[in-house]
Write a protein that holds these residues in place. Sequence first.
Motif, PDB file in Angstrom:
ATOM      1  N   ILE A 223       0.848  -1.201   0.000  1.00 36.44           N
ATOM      2  CA  ILE A 223       0.000   0.000   0.000  1.00 36.44           C
ATOM      3  C   ILE A 223       0.878   1.243   0.000  1.00 36.44           C
ATOM      4  O   ILE A 223       0.629   2.204  -0.724  1.00 36.44           O
ATOM      5  CB  ILE A 223      -0.941   0.004   1.227  1.00 36.44           C
ATOM      6  CG1 ILE A 223      -1.919  -1.162   1.146  1.00 36.44           C
ATOM      7  CG2 ILE A 223      -1.685   1.322   1.336  1.00 36.44           C
ATOM      8  CD1 ILE A 223      -2.719  -1.366   2.400  1.00 36.44           C
ATOM      9  N   ARG A 227      -0.400   2.504  -3.789  1.00 36.86           N
ATOM     10  CA  ARG A 227      -1.724   2.195  -3.263  1.00 36.86           C
ATOM     11  C   ARG A 227      -2.644   1.627  -4.348  1.00 36.86           C
ATOM     12  O   ARG A 227      -3.370   0.655  -4.133  1.00 36.86           O
ATOM     13  CB  ARG A 227      -2.348   3.458  -2.677  1.00 36.86           C
ATOM     14  CG  ARG A 227      -3.603   3.228  -1.882  1.00 36.86           C
ATOM     15  CD  ARG A 227      -4.153   4.528  -1.368  1.00 36.86           C
ATOM     16  NE  ARG A 227      -4.369   5.480  -2.446  1.00 36.86           N
ATOM     17  CZ  ARG A 227      -5.430   5.479  -3.244  1.00 36.86           C
ATOM     18  NH1 ARG A 227      -6.384   4.608  -3.065  1.00 36.86           N
ATOM     19  NH2 ARG A 227      -5.542   6.352  -4.215  1.00 36.86           N
ATOM     20  N   ILE A 228      -2.594   2.247  -5.525  1.00 38.05           N
ATOM     21  CA  ILE A 228      -3.517   1.834  -6.574  1.00 38.05           C
ATOM     22  C   ILE A 228      -3.213   0.403  -7.018  1.00 38.05           C
ATOM     23  O   ILE A 228      -4.111  -0.425  -7.152  1.00 38.05           O
ATOM     24  CB  ILE A 228      -3.445   2.822  -7.751  1.00 38.05           C
ATOM     25  CG1 ILE A 228      -3.938   4.189  -7.267  1.00 38.05           C
ATOM     26  CG2 ILE A 228      -4.277   2.341  -8.912  1.00 38.05           C
ATOM     27  CD1 ILE A 228      -3.706   5.300  -8.237  1.00 38.05           C
ATOM     28  N   GLU A 231      -4.383  -1.962  -4.366  1.00 44.32           N
ATOM     29  CA  GLU A 231      -5.833  -2.126  -4.381  1.00 44.32           C
ATOM     30  C   GLU A 231      -6.253  -3.052  -5.527  1.00 44.32           C
ATOM     31  O   GLU A 231      -7.131  -3.887  -5.372  1.00 44.32           O
ATOM     32  CB  GLU A 231      -6.488  -0.751  -4.566  1.00 44.32           C
ATOM     33  CG  GLU A 231      -7.436  -0.388  -3.452  1.00 44.32           C
ATOM     34  CD  GLU A 231      -7.873   1.062  -3.543  1.00 44.32           C
ATOM     35  OE1 GLU A 231      -7.385   1.797  -4.435  1.00 44.32           O
ATOM     36  OE2 GLU A 231      -8.701   1.454  -2.717  1.00 44.32           O
ATOM     37  N   SER A 232      -5.584  -2.896  -6.664  1.00 42.96           N
ATOM     38  CA  SER A 232      -6.006  -3.645  -7.843  1.00 42.96           C
ATOM     39  C   SER A 232      -5.678  -5.128  -7.728  1.00 42.96           C
ATOM     40  O   SER A 232      -6.258  -5.936  -8.440  1.00 42.96           O
ATOM     41  CB  SER A 232      -5.374  -3.054  -9.097  1.00 42.96           C
ATOM     42  OG  SER A 232      -3.993  -3.298  -9.068  1.00 42.96           O
ATOM     43  N   ASN A 236      -7.046  -5.134   0.861  1.00 45.35           N
ATOM     44  CA  ASN A 236      -8.055  -4.304   1.512  1.00 45.35           C
ATOM     45  C   ASN A 236      -7.365  -3.131   2.225  1.00 45.35           C
ATOM     46  O   ASN A 236      -6.916  -3.247   3.355  1.00 45.35           O
ATOM     47  CB  ASN A 236      -8.831  -5.167   2.513  1.00 45.35           C
ATOM     48  CG  ASN A 236      -9.992  -4.426   3.105  1.00 45.35           C
ATOM     49  OD1 ASN A 236     -10.069  -3.192   3.033  1.00 45.35           O
ATOM     50  ND2 ASN A 236     -10.914  -5.169   3.691  1.00 45.35           N
ATOM     51  N   VAL A 237      -7.286  -1.987   1.527  1.00 45.49           N
ATOM     52  CA  VAL A 237      -6.525  -0.846   2.038  1.00 45.49           C
ATOM     53  C   VAL A 237      -7.113  -0.353   3.358  1.00 45.49           C
ATOM     54  O   VAL A 237      -6.383  -0.097   4.321  1.00 45.49           O
ATOM     55  CB  VAL A 237      -6.499   0.289   0.990  1.00 45.49           C
ATOM     56  CG1 VAL A 237      -5.834   1.523   1.550  1.00 45.49           C
ATOM     57  CG2 VAL A 237      -5.786  -0.164  -0.260  1.00 45.49           C
ATOM     58  N   THR A 238      -8.439  -0.234   3.398  1.00 43.64           N
ATOM     59  CA  THR A 238      -9.124   0.243   4.596  1.00 43.64           C
ATOM     60  C   THR A 238      -8.731  -0.571   5.817  1.00 43.64           C
ATOM     61  O   THR A 238      -8.324  -0.033   6.848  1.00 43.64           O
ATOM     62  CB  THR A 238     -10.643   0.107   4.400  1.00 43.64           C
ATOM     63  OG1 THR A 238     -10.982   0.733   3.185  1.00 43.64           O
ATOM     64  CG2 THR A 238     -11.398   0.735   5.536  1.00 43.64           C
ATOM     65  N   LYS A 241      -4.956  -0.101   6.830  1.00 50.57           N
ATOM     66  CA  LYS A 241      -4.640   1.217   7.384  1.00 50.57           C
ATOM     67  C   LYS A 241      -5.183   1.341   8.800  1.00 50.57           C
ATOM     68  O   LYS A 241      -4.491   1.815   9.710  1.00 50.57           O
ATOM     69  CB  LYS A 241      -5.234   2.318   6.506  1.00 50.57           C
ATOM     70  CG  LYS A 241      -4.397   2.632   5.297  1.00 50.57           C
ATOM     71  CD  LYS A 241      -4.877   3.904   4.641  1.00 50.57           C
ATOM     72  CE  LYS A 241      -3.948   4.304   3.518  1.00 50.57           C
ATOM     73  NZ  LYS A 241      -4.402   5.512   2.826  1.00 50.57           N
TER      74      LYS A 241
END
Lengths: 353, 291
Positions: A223, A227-228, A231-232, A236-238, A241
């Motif tokens: 991340i 980040r992108i 995510e792809s 699960n970034v959320t 973090k």
Amino acid sequence: MGKTIRNSRTRTVNFITYALVIIAYIILQSMVSSGNIKSVLKGMLVPICAYIVMAVSLNLTVGVLGELSLGHAGFMSVGAFTGVTAAMAMFYGIPGVAPWLRLLVGMVTGAVFAAVAGLLIGIPVLRLRGDYLAIVTLAFGEIIKSLINNLYVGFDSKGFHLSMLEDKTNLLEGGKLIIGGPMGIGGIKKISNLTAGFILVMITLIVVFHIMNSRSGRAIMAIRDNRIAAESVGINVTKYKLTVFTISAALAGAAGALFAMNYSTIVANKFDFNTSILVLVFVVLGGLSNMLGSVIAAAALTILPEALRQFSEYRMLVYAIVLILVMLATNNPALRALIDKLKPGRKNEEKEG
Amino acid sequence: MSFLYFLINGISLGSIYAIIALGYTMVYGISKMLNFAHGDVIMVGAYICFFSLTRFNLPPLVAVAAAMLVCMVLGMTIEKLAYKPLRQATSLAVLITAIGVSYLLQNLALLLFSPNVKVFPSIVGNGKISMGDIVVSHVTIVTIIVCIVIMVGMTLFTGRTKIGKAMRACSEDKAAAQLMGINVDATISVTFIIGSGLAAIAGVLLCSTYPTLVPTTGSMPGIKAFTAAVFGGIGSIPGAFLGGLLLGIIEIFAKAYISTQISDAIVFAVLIIVLLVKPTGLLGKKTREKV
């Protein structure tokens, strides 16, 4: 091939970090028990441990996750005040509890409350990036300071009483006012000691190293790096973090409780923006994602102002100049190239990477 | 104590924040760094003005000019010595250096000017005028007028003049600006000089309104103005103006109607809420992420 080399190197660095902390503890503890230690240094042992924990936990957010946080002292503050309150309430409520148990309960309480605060502040993190996030953490730290400065908490036979702005706790006979607004907490029993600090540092290092070398750790670093792209590929970034913010805050909370119980009084202004910045300086000077660096930087820079005592009133000036010069030197391209040349291993890694 | 009275005081405080925020925003726009030493340049400006007024008995306008001159030189020196060598470094390294500079200025001030509180004489006297049933001091009105003049001036400067256009070009794309023949280093220096000059004015106005001067005077207004810049959308000049004004008004109203002690908490809470709704500030540009 590259993976095994990196793994073994990580393992060596982790091992060195643990070994260094353990050796330092053994030496210092033997000095303390034989009474062979300067009182100035003895008084600084617990703060050094607390700052090491602060630096390592902040490095998890700034170095590993790559989000700048300017409010780490806020978590320390939450931990300090809730932790000391719990420990003091225990002291008054249950007579004859062993000090180490009170310290443990205080540190755990501090960690839990700070974790909740970390989760709360982690939510805006999901929408904000970069400097905007940094400013939210700064604002959070200031809010915490301002609120605790106006918080009154008392404890009596009916339990806890809270009030804001002015003392409306109306305690029963024999009740104690624990947090007294801008006066902070007074009459703290000094129950922190080097062993507790050492254990907390070890727990912090174990937690942080385990995260870094796990699947989650690799996800977190992915991340940070992109980040992108992370995510792809379905990270699960959320979740990650929030996890990092919560863990980092919990560790800072425990450090806060440990720190506070080393002094007889503690006020909210102790944990202000400057403290957050101080810890950030440890992290940056020690190196991002470099936990060994954080440990050394935190210990060295906590001792440095004391060691500069001979310069008396010039010591903070010298500190500032040292800070600027170190930043200029470590970012000097010519010097960087020289250091890289001296480290043949790093070059190979770059080629493989 | 009427609503209007608080509003005028809020606008006055907000004007000071706006002037400081302008310096932050311009420097951020062009060099993408948070110049934490900006708040301390304010303090230096206030001290220079103080000594010019009390020690050398200079007329107020000359004292302000002296403060601006010293701060401009200081700003340029800081940029040349501390920030320029770090152009290629990470933003975090620059941030820590800025913090180092901030410590340095505070401690130099502590040694040179002593930690004793100085009572700052107002540059426009202590006169008051009454408008209907409210009484407003001269300082308040002068502050608001100065802020408006600076805002109009800066908008014209960045929009119309060659250097102003160069500054905007550099904040957009340094490499492209250089290819168009703009001297990027000189432009960045000019930005720091202007920002520091504005900081000196802000320092004088701040201390004329709140006359206690100590080496840490600049820290809190610096942080608040920085939040104001973010509030309005960092990098944007109208944003700094709007953010500063709103922050000042919110702070005074929070003090007047809610509580003096937790006014800071309220200001920062409003900031967080605004950023949650508009993540790049009120007037900030939304940048699309490119993959």
